[in-house]
Design a protein around this motif. Structure first.
Motif, short mmCIF file in Angstrom:
data_model
loop_
_atom_site.label_atom_id
_atom_site.label_comp_id
_atom_site.label_asym_id
_atom_site.label_seq_id
_atom_site.Cartn_x
_atom_site.Cartn_y
_atom_site.Cartn_z
N UNK A 59 0.81 -1.21 0.00
CA UNK A 59 0.00 0.00 0.00
C UNK A 59 0.85 1.27 0.00
N UNK A 60 2.13 1.15 0.37
CA UNK A 60 3.00 2.32 0.32
C UNK A 60 3.40 2.70 -1.10
N UNK A 61 3.14 1.79 -2.00
CA UNK A 61 3.49 2.07 -3.40
C UNK A 61 2.23 2.03 -4.27
N UNK A 62 1.10 2.29 -3.64
CA UNK A 62 -0.14 2.23 -4.40
C UNK A 62 -0.21 3.42 -5.36
N UNK A 63 -0.76 3.22 -6.57
CA UNK A 63 -0.98 4.24 -7.57
C UNK A 63 -2.45 4.27 -7.91
N UNK A 111 -2.97 11.57 -5.29
CA UNK A 111 -2.08 10.59 -4.70
C UNK A 111 -2.54 10.31 -3.28
N UNK A 112 -2.07 9.19 -2.69
CA UNK A 112 -2.38 8.83 -1.31
C UNK A 112 -1.68 9.81 -0.38
N UNK A 113 -2.44 10.32 0.55
CA UNK A 113 -1.88 11.33 1.44
C UNK A 113 -2.59 11.28 2.79
N UNK A 114 -1.90 11.38 3.90
CA UNK A 114 -0.49 11.73 4.09
C UNK A 114 0.46 10.55 4.01
N UNK A 115 -0.07 9.31 3.83
CA UNK A 115 0.80 8.15 3.75
C UNK A 115 1.47 8.11 2.38
N UNK A 116 2.56 7.34 2.25
CA UNK A 116 3.27 7.29 0.96
C UNK A 116 2.39 6.73 -0.14
N UNK A 117 2.71 7.12 -1.32
CA UNK A 117 1.97 6.63 -2.48
C UNK A 117 2.53 7.27 -3.76
N UNK A 118 2.04 6.80 -4.89
CA UNK A 118 2.45 7.33 -6.20
C UNK A 118 1.34 8.22 -6.77
N UNK A 119 1.76 9.28 -7.53
CA UNK A 119 0.78 10.12 -8.20
C UNK A 119 0.11 9.33 -9.32
N UNK A 120 -1.16 9.60 -9.44
CA UNK A 120 -1.89 9.01 -10.56
C UNK A 120 -1.53 9.72 -11.86
N UNK A 121 -1.95 9.18 -12.97
CA UNK A 121 -1.79 9.87 -14.24
C UNK A 121 -2.70 11.10 -14.28
N UNK A 122 -2.39 12.02 -15.20
CA UNK A 122 -3.24 13.21 -15.34
C UNK A 122 -4.58 12.79 -15.94
N UNK A 123 -5.59 13.43 -15.44
CA UNK A 123 -6.94 13.11 -15.91
C UNK A 123 -7.15 13.61 -17.33
N UNK A 124 -8.17 13.15 -18.02
CA UNK A 124 -8.50 13.72 -19.33
C UNK A 124 -8.78 15.22 -19.22
N UNK A 125 -8.49 15.95 -20.30
CA UNK A 125 -8.56 17.41 -20.28
C UNK A 125 -10.01 17.87 -20.24
N UNK A 126 -10.21 19.00 -19.56
CA UNK A 126 -11.48 19.69 -19.50
C UNK A 126 -11.26 21.11 -19.96
N UNK A 127 -12.10 21.61 -20.90
CA UNK A 127 -11.97 22.96 -21.44
C UNK A 127 -13.13 23.82 -20.95
N UNK A 128 -12.79 24.96 -20.34
CA UNK A 128 -13.77 25.91 -19.83
C UNK A 128 -13.37 27.31 -20.26
N UNK A 129 -14.36 28.21 -20.33
CA UNK A 129 -14.14 29.61 -20.69
C UNK A 129 -14.42 30.46 -19.47
N UNK A 130 -13.48 31.33 -19.16
CA UNK A 130 -13.64 32.18 -17.97
C UNK A 130 -14.75 33.19 -18.18
N UNK A 131 -15.26 33.68 -17.08
CA UNK A 131 -16.35 34.67 -17.13
C UNK A 131 -15.83 35.98 -17.71
N UNK A 132 -16.75 36.68 -18.37
CA UNK A 132 -16.37 37.95 -18.98
C UNK A 132 -16.41 39.08 -17.97
N UNK A 133 -15.77 40.18 -18.39
CA UNK A 133 -15.87 41.42 -17.62
C UNK A 133 -16.33 42.51 -18.56
N UNK A 134 -16.88 43.53 -17.98
CA UNK A 134 -17.37 44.64 -18.80
C UNK A 134 -16.21 45.25 -19.57
#
Length: 819
Positions: free
Chosen positions: A200-204, A288-311
């Motif tokens: 479990x210390x090397x779980x991903x 990743x598992x925290x606070x115990x040791x562990x490995x980072x997972x892979x990056x998730x699939x991308x999500x595209x968003x547009x920020x809110x406008x300003x006047x």
């Protein structure tokens, strides 16, 4: 032959470069043949002679070979015999060489909860050239792998792979275990460093799933430059404490990733701010598992968003045009340009033009709502102001008042424009006094294009400038109308106009060429220069080309101020083609071709030319004949030459004596022979003897005929030792005869020829002392003449020193009769 022997090896597998020994044993029933045959070892592809051969006590024959360095990883060794002309193989053995295995390194393991297996991988090291097997070994332990408890079955990877998986059923997820890799081949065994870990210390974990947070009625929309998102963790890892990281970057452009760390997994929502408004972003997350040791997972699939406008935060530069439709209505065409005041000033979705009423402060009737940069509307004559705003979904910009100013300011001075290049125009002016606050410059095609493209304009806020460069919407070879209007505090000045071409073109056609006068050898041409065209470059020079019927071309270059030219040197009655090329800085153009024919010569002129030509030919013939006749080599072939005795040189006149022309005569000093050596008869005729001729026939016989000859005494081949005068005339004839006896007594006779030339100014019997050696030099230095003795019965006296007789060629003696 294969049953006669076999090979024994010291080691079938050895290290590369080590020594290997081999023996070939010949059976007892075949050993008697070896005396006649020769044993040869073959290590492909080379042959090796035998090194040592001996008979063993059991009657067999043994041949031994030692290979000092085995440099082949796999090779075939053969024991052979030469049998006749062929090589017979008795036995073969395969030799292998390589290296012991290197200990595997970089051993690492990951606990994959998706497949419930502990996956370990390693780096096997360099190739050993031998078959090497790897085995993943492990056991359960306590006290940080100091005490071994239960063993775990070995994991053997497939051939060529360097990873192996231990199933979940052999594992204790929270118990330490020792893991290592063993490498083995024929030369040895090696093991990697041991790895002590709990699965479990090397779980991903698997990456979470990102979602956009939908707005809810009770929640305010995100601020400009902010994004709201949520995520969902992997279900098998719900019981594991985790932390996550979020990274983002603009979808467009080359900006890198920005990282947002330490996001708690149990709060699956987050608002990301500090971004550019109205900009699309790409987001990814991992956990990743925290606070115990562990490995980072892979990056998730991308999500595209547009920020809110300003006047929108912009400044709107405006300009307008007004046109009176009727006494109650004024048509206004309003133009504007947005100028961003900040980098993230907000996206503009439209523009709003409204009127500010004079009596109501709240209501603002809308005049235009458009996405264009211009608007046309109508106002009453008393309206002097409207409001302009830019807006989007986040709000509107600050209103920009547009005040319609009256033209009461001072005008500009000396407005001018010039093309800098095909895509730019420079417009300049003299600033008025007092200086304005700015200028409005307008430009467009003149006349306007059929598609109705609007005028391009620009507002210059610096009133101290005296010109600007226009580069927007400028096309080559087009005529542009440029308008400049000064702007003051509460008024404006009158608009000034100027026209300019972005680039001048070459003239469309050249001037027409005309024939004014023509002669036999000349033709006068003239042309009328074209009127200057707007947008056409003026002519800088002309070039006239003319060609005759023999395709001979001629040309001349004239400056632009010349309007006529005379072609000279033409041939009479000849056809010529002439054309005019007009050139400017932008190019050149040709005029139409003019064909002309020169006048023919008149009959009288033709006769005069033929007569002059005949005279010229006659003069050339006369000069040639005179030159031919006056040449020394040709003169005497037509008439005889009368020599000048004073300048004669017999030695230079007489030709060189050829060997075949010389014949031997007795010496003149021989008393029994006549004194004549050689006689040449030039001319013979009947003549009375002169008073100076002797009639004594005792010595000469009867001289009824004058023999014009000359006599050479002595050997003509002996050169004279006395100096002889030289003369420039080599074509000389006989002018004297010398008769005499070299030995007999009697007077000498000196006879003169029929030459009409004077002989030394008188009928002297001998030449002067400076012309021959008639006079001998006495011992005292006084010359002594050789006076003929009256009692000599000989006709001739020896004249050996007479210069005219030296080198004389004598021939034709038959004309002398009794001589």
């Amino acid at each position: 032959m294969e049953q006669c022997g076999h090979i024994l090896l010291s080691a079938p597998i050895a290290r590369l470069g080590d020594q290997v020994m081999a023996s070939c044993i010949i059976n007892q029933n075949c050993s008697h043949l070896v005396t006649e045959w020769r044993i040869v070892w073959k290590l492909e592809p080379e042959l090796h002679p035998r090194e040592r051969q001996q008979h063993l006590p059991n009657g067999t024959l043994q041949s031994t070979i030692t290979l000092p360095h085995l440099n082949h990883s796999r090779v075939l060794l053969s024991c052979c015999l030469h049998w006749g002309n062929s090589l017979q193989i008795l036995d073969q053995a395969e030799l292998q060489a390589g290296y012991p295995p290197i200990a595997p390194h970089n051993l690492s393991c990951i606990m994959n909860l998706t497949i419930n297996s502990l996956i370990c991988q390693w780096e096997p090291g360099p190739d050993t050239h031998l078959s090497t097997s790897f085995t993943l070994k492990s056991f359960k332990s306590q006290d940080q792998c100091q005490t071994q408890k239960d063993s775990i079955p070995d994991c053997v990877p497939e051939d060529g792979q360097s990873h192996c998986s231990i199933p979940r059923r052999h594992l204790q997820l929270y118990q330490d275990m020792s893991i290592w890799v063993q490498a083995r081949n024929a030369l040895g065994t090696s093991i990697s460093p041991k790895l002590c870990l709990a699965p479990m210390d090397v779980v991903k974990l698997e990456p979470p799933t990102l979602w956009a947070l939908e707005p809810s009625p009770g929640v305010a929309p995100p601020q400009p430059g902010c994004l709201r998102l949520r995520w969902e963790t992997w279900k098998p890892s719900l019981y594991i404490e985790q932390k996550c990281e979020l990274r983002h970057q603009p979808r467009l452009g080359e900006a890198g990733w920005d990282l947002v760390s330490a996001l708690p997994a149990r709060t699956p929502e987050h608002e990301l701010c500090g971004l550019l408004p109205s900009t699309a972003y790409t987001l990814q997350m991992r956990c990743t598992r925290w606070p115990l040791p562990g490995h980072w997972s892979e990056w998730s699939p991308s999500l595209e968003l547009i920020t809110a406008q300003r006047a929108p935060i912009v400044r709107l530069d405006t300009w307008w045009r007004q046109r009176q439709l009727d006494p109650q209505t004024v048509a206004v065409q309003l133009f504007w340009k947005p100028i961003a005041l900040e980098e993230d000033s907000g996206q503009i979705q439209g523009y709003l033009v409204s009127r500010r009423p004079s009596d109501q402060a709240g209501a603002e009737p809308t005049l235009c709502d458009t996405t264009e940069l211009n608007c046309t509307f109508q106002l009453p004559p008393e309206a002097r102001e409207v409001l302009l705003q830019a807006y989007n979904t986040a709000g509107s910009s600050h209103p920009t008042p547009v005040v319609f100013l009256e033209s009461r300011g001072p005008p500009l001075g000396r407005l001018h424009a010039i093309a800098r290049d095909p895509h730019s125009l420079w417009v300049g002016w003299e600033p008025p006094s007092p200086p304005p606050q700015g200028y409005v410059i307008e430009w467009g095609l003149s006349p306007p294009s059929p598609n109705g493209s609007p005028m391009t304009w620009r507002l210059e806020h610096d009133g101290s400038i005296a010109g600007t460069l226009l580069q927007e919407n400028i096309r080559p070879f087009q005529l542009y109308e440029i308008t400049v209007t000064p702007l003051y505090q509460d008024t404006k000045g009158p608009s000034q106009h100027v026209y300019a071409y972005s680039q001048e073109m070459a003239p469309s056609h050249g001037p027409e060429l005309h024939l004014r006068h023509i002669g036999k050898t000349w033709a006068q041409l003239e042309w009328v220069p074209e009127a200057p065209e707007l947008g056409k470059s003026p002519f800088t020079h002309y070039t006239i080309f003319w060609t005759n019927t023999q395709d001979q071309s001629f040309s001349t270059v004239l400056n632009a101020s010349t309007h006529s030219f005379v072609l000279r040197g033409l041939e009479p009655s000849s056809l010529y083609h002439v054309h005019l090329m007009a050139a400017s800085q932008a190019g050149a153009t040709n005029s139409t071709i003019l064909t002309l024919m020169t006048l023919a010569l008149e009959e009288s002129e033709l006769h005069i030319i033929l007569g002059l030509f005949g005279l010229l030919v006659l003069l050339i013939c006369l000069c040639g004949a005179a030159q031919f006749c006056c040449r020394p080599s040709r003169k005497y072939s037509l008439w005889p030459s009368v020599p000048d005795p004073a300048r004669s040189s017999l030695g230079s006149w007489v030709p060189t004596i050829a060997a075949e022309d010389i014949f031997q005569l007795p010496s003149l000093r021989d008393p029994g022979m006549p004194p004549i050596t050689k006689i040449t008869v030039l001319e013979e005729e009947e003549k009375k003897p002169g008073p100076w001729e002797s009639n004594d026939g005792s010595g000469t016989g009867s001289l009824s005929t004058l023999v014009q000859a000359y006599v050479l005494q002595g050997d003509p081949r002996v050169p004279s030792t006395q100096p002889q005068p030289q003369s420039g005339n080599s074509d000389q004839v006989l002018y004297v005869q010398v008769l005499g006896s070299p030995t007999g007594p009697g007077p000498e006779h000196y006879l003169r020829c029929d030459s009409t030339q004077p002989l030394l100014e008188g009928l002297t019997p001998s030449p002067k002392s400076y012309e021959n050696l008639w006079f001998q030099t006495s011992p005292l230095g006084a010359p002594e003449p050789l006076v003929p003795h009256p009692e000599d019965d000989s006709i001739f006296e020896p004249l050996l020193d007479f210069p005219l007789l030296q080198g004389l060629r004598v021939s034709g003696a038959e004309g002398l009769g009794g001589f």
